[in-house]
Motif scaffolding. Structure first.
Motif, PDB file in Angstrom:
ATOM      1  N   ALA A 197       0.834  -1.199   0.000  1.00  0.00           N
ATOM      2  CA  ALA A 197       0.000   0.000   0.000  1.00  0.00           C
ATOM      3  C   ALA A 197       0.871   1.252   0.000  1.00  0.00           C
ATOM      4  N   ALA A 198       1.952   1.234   0.774  1.00  0.00           N
ATOM      5  CA  ALA A 198       2.865   2.378   0.811  1.00  0.00           C
ATOM      6  C   ALA A 198       3.484   2.613  -0.562  1.00  0.00           C
ATOM      7  N   GLN A 199       3.866   1.544  -1.248  1.00  0.00           N
ATOM      8  CA  GLN A 199       4.431   1.673  -2.596  1.00  0.00           C
ATOM      9  C   GLN A 199       3.415   2.276  -3.563  1.00  0.00           C
ATOM     10  N   LEU A 200       2.162   1.860  -3.434  1.00  0.00           N
ATOM     11  CA  LEU A 200       1.120   2.365  -4.332  1.00  0.00           C
ATOM     12  C   LEU A 200       0.868   3.852  -4.137  1.00  0.00           C
ATOM     13  N   THR A 201       1.036   4.321  -2.900  1.00  0.00           N
ATOM     14  CA  THR A 201       0.776   5.733  -2.605  1.00  0.00           C
ATOM     15  C   THR A 201       2.019   6.594  -2.755  1.00  0.00           C
ATOM     16  N   GLY A 202       3.189   5.967  -2.815  1.00  0.00           N
ATOM     17  CA  GLY A 202       4.425   6.737  -2.842  1.00  0.00           C
ATOM     18  C   GLY A 202       4.793   7.305  -1.484  1.00  0.00           C
ATOM     19  N   GLN A 203       4.165   6.779  -0.416  1.00  0.00           N
ATOM     20  CA  GLN A 203       4.440   7.262   0.931  1.00  0.00           C
ATOM     21  C   GLN A 203       5.402   6.318   1.645  1.00  0.00           C
ATOM     22  N   ARG A 204       6.039   6.825   2.691  1.00  0.00           N
ATOM     23  CA  ARG A 204       6.924   6.008   3.510  1.00  0.00           C
ATOM     24  C   ARG A 204       6.263   5.756   4.849  1.00  0.00           C
ATOM     25  N   TYR A 205       6.060   4.498   5.165  1.00  0.00           N
ATOM     26  CA  TYR A 205       5.440   4.148   6.442  1.00  0.00           C
ATOM     27  C   TYR A 205       6.362   4.554   7.594  1.00  0.00           C
ATOM     28  N   GLY A 206       5.762   5.195   8.599  1.00  0.00           N
ATOM     29  CA  GLY A 206       6.521   5.628   9.758  1.00  0.00           C
ATOM     30  C   GLY A 206       6.916   7.086   9.740  1.00  0.00           C
ATOM     31  N   ALA A 207       6.648   7.778   8.647  1.00  0.00           N
ATOM     32  CA  ALA A 207       7.060   9.182   8.542  1.00  0.00           C
ATOM     33  C   ALA A 207       5.976  10.149   9.005  1.00  0.00           C
ATOM     34  N   ASP A 208       4.710   9.745   8.908  1.00  0.00           N
ATOM     35  CA  ASP A 208       3.598  10.638   9.242  1.00  0.00           C
ATOM     36  C   ASP A 208       2.472   9.808   9.847  1.00  0.00           C
ATOM     37  N   HIS A 209       1.973  10.220  11.006  1.00  0.00           N
ATOM     38  CA  HIS A 209       0.972   9.416  11.720  1.00  0.00           C
ATOM     39  C   HIS A 209      -0.301   9.231  10.906  1.00  0.00           C
ATOM     40  N   GLN A 210      -0.818  10.308  10.307  1.00  0.00           N
ATOM     41  CA  GLN A 210      -2.067  10.211   9.564  1.00  0.00           C
ATOM     42  C   GLN A 210      -1.915   9.292   8.354  1.00  0.00           C
ATOM     43  N   VAL A 211      -0.792   9.391   7.688  1.00  0.00           N
ATOM     44  CA  VAL A 211      -0.517   8.488   6.559  1.00  0.00           C
ATOM     45  C   VAL A 211      -0.456   7.047   7.053  1.00  0.00           C
ATOM     46  N   ASP A 212       0.204   6.844   8.186  1.00  0.00           N
ATOM     47  CA  ASP A 212       0.312   5.494   8.743  1.00  0.00           C
ATOM     48  C   ASP A 212      -1.062   4.899   9.033  1.00  0.00           C
ATOM     49  N   VAL A 213      -1.960   5.719   9.576  1.00  0.00           N
ATOM     50  CA  VAL A 213      -3.313   5.240   9.888  1.00  0.00           C
ATOM     51  C   VAL A 213      -4.004   4.751   8.622  1.00  0.00           C
ATOM     52  N   ARG A 214      -3.900   5.521   7.555  1.00  0.00           N
ATOM     53  CA  ARG A 214      -4.557   5.131   6.300  1.00  0.00           C
ATOM     54  C   ARG A 214      -3.937   3.866   5.718  1.00  0.00           C
TER      55      ARG A 214
END
Length: 228
Positions: A59-76
């Motif tokens: 899921a992180a790869q699909l969004t281009g986000q890094r898990y652990g960097a932002d709480h709200q992103v992590d929740v999603r």
């Protein structure tokens, strides 16, 4: 919870006699298999154990986000991983998406990853990536997930495609209604708009409520219920 005494019959949790000490006392830690796995694997929560983390990483790869960097992103990302895995197992157990009963619970579980990914501008189908990751993470413990994956994948992919079409048609109407409501200074979306979305476009009322709330608006639920 410390299991120490044997209780007698009573009408409430406080109204009963104590019959004596249990012959074998014990402690209910509420640990559970996955909590034990988190401890043994040295991770901080249930979303990072070996049966969930591969889905989260995908899921992180699909969004281009890094898990652990932002709480709200992590929740999603956790929502995407956990709901994808839960839906995989429900379909494996014979549940199919529908508008009632357990099928409706499954339908809502399948929709949450789609909505969570929308926050990161992921509008294309993703279940073809997430559900194989879920299958591979779970198949060692549940080989039936792999054996029955053709059916699991077919149902999940079809449900996602249908929901994406619903989102495309309904979201444009809802966005316009939200903009007009905000421009008028009102704080509540009209009930007939919510009803139109539901009755004509198949846009669920719970989704309208959620998206309106994200825009800082309530929905006239009483008017909606009257129209229903």
């Amino acid at each position: 919870v410390f299991m120490q005494f044997e209780r007698g019959p009573g009408s409430s949790k406080d109204d009963f006699p104590i019959l004596g000490e249990l012959p074998a006392k014990n402690i209910d830690t509420g640990m559970g298999l996955e909590r034990m796995a988190a401890i043994l694997q040295g991770v901080d929560n249930l979303y990072e154990i070996d049966t969930t983390r591969p889905i989260l990483d995908r899921a992180a790869q699909l969004t281009g986000q890094r898990y652990g960097a932002d709480h709200q992103v992590d929740v999603r990302l956790r929502v995407v991983a956990d709901h994808s895995r839960a839906a995989t197992m429900l379909i494996s157990d014979g549940v199919t998406p529908s508008n009632e009963g357990r099928g409706y619970i499954l339908r809502r579980l399948l929709r949450r990853p789609v909505l969570s990914l929308r926050h990161h501008d992921v509008a294309a189908p993703t279940f073809t990536e997430l559900f194989p990751a879920s299958r591979d993470a779970m198949k060692a413990a549940y080989p039936e997930v792999e054996h029955d994956y053709d059916r699991i994948g077919r149902l999940a992919y079809a449900e996602e495609e249908t929901f994406l079409r619903t989102l495309a048609s309904g979201t444009s109407i809802l966005d316009l209604a939200v903009t007009k409501t905000q421009e008028s200074g009102a704080r509540q979306l009209a009930g007939d708009t919510a009803f139109l979305l539901h009755d004509t476009f198949g846009f669920p009322i719970d989704l309208t409520l959620e998206m309106a709330e994200e825009a800082g608006l309530a929905v006239d639920r009483q008017a909606f219920d009257e129209l229903m």
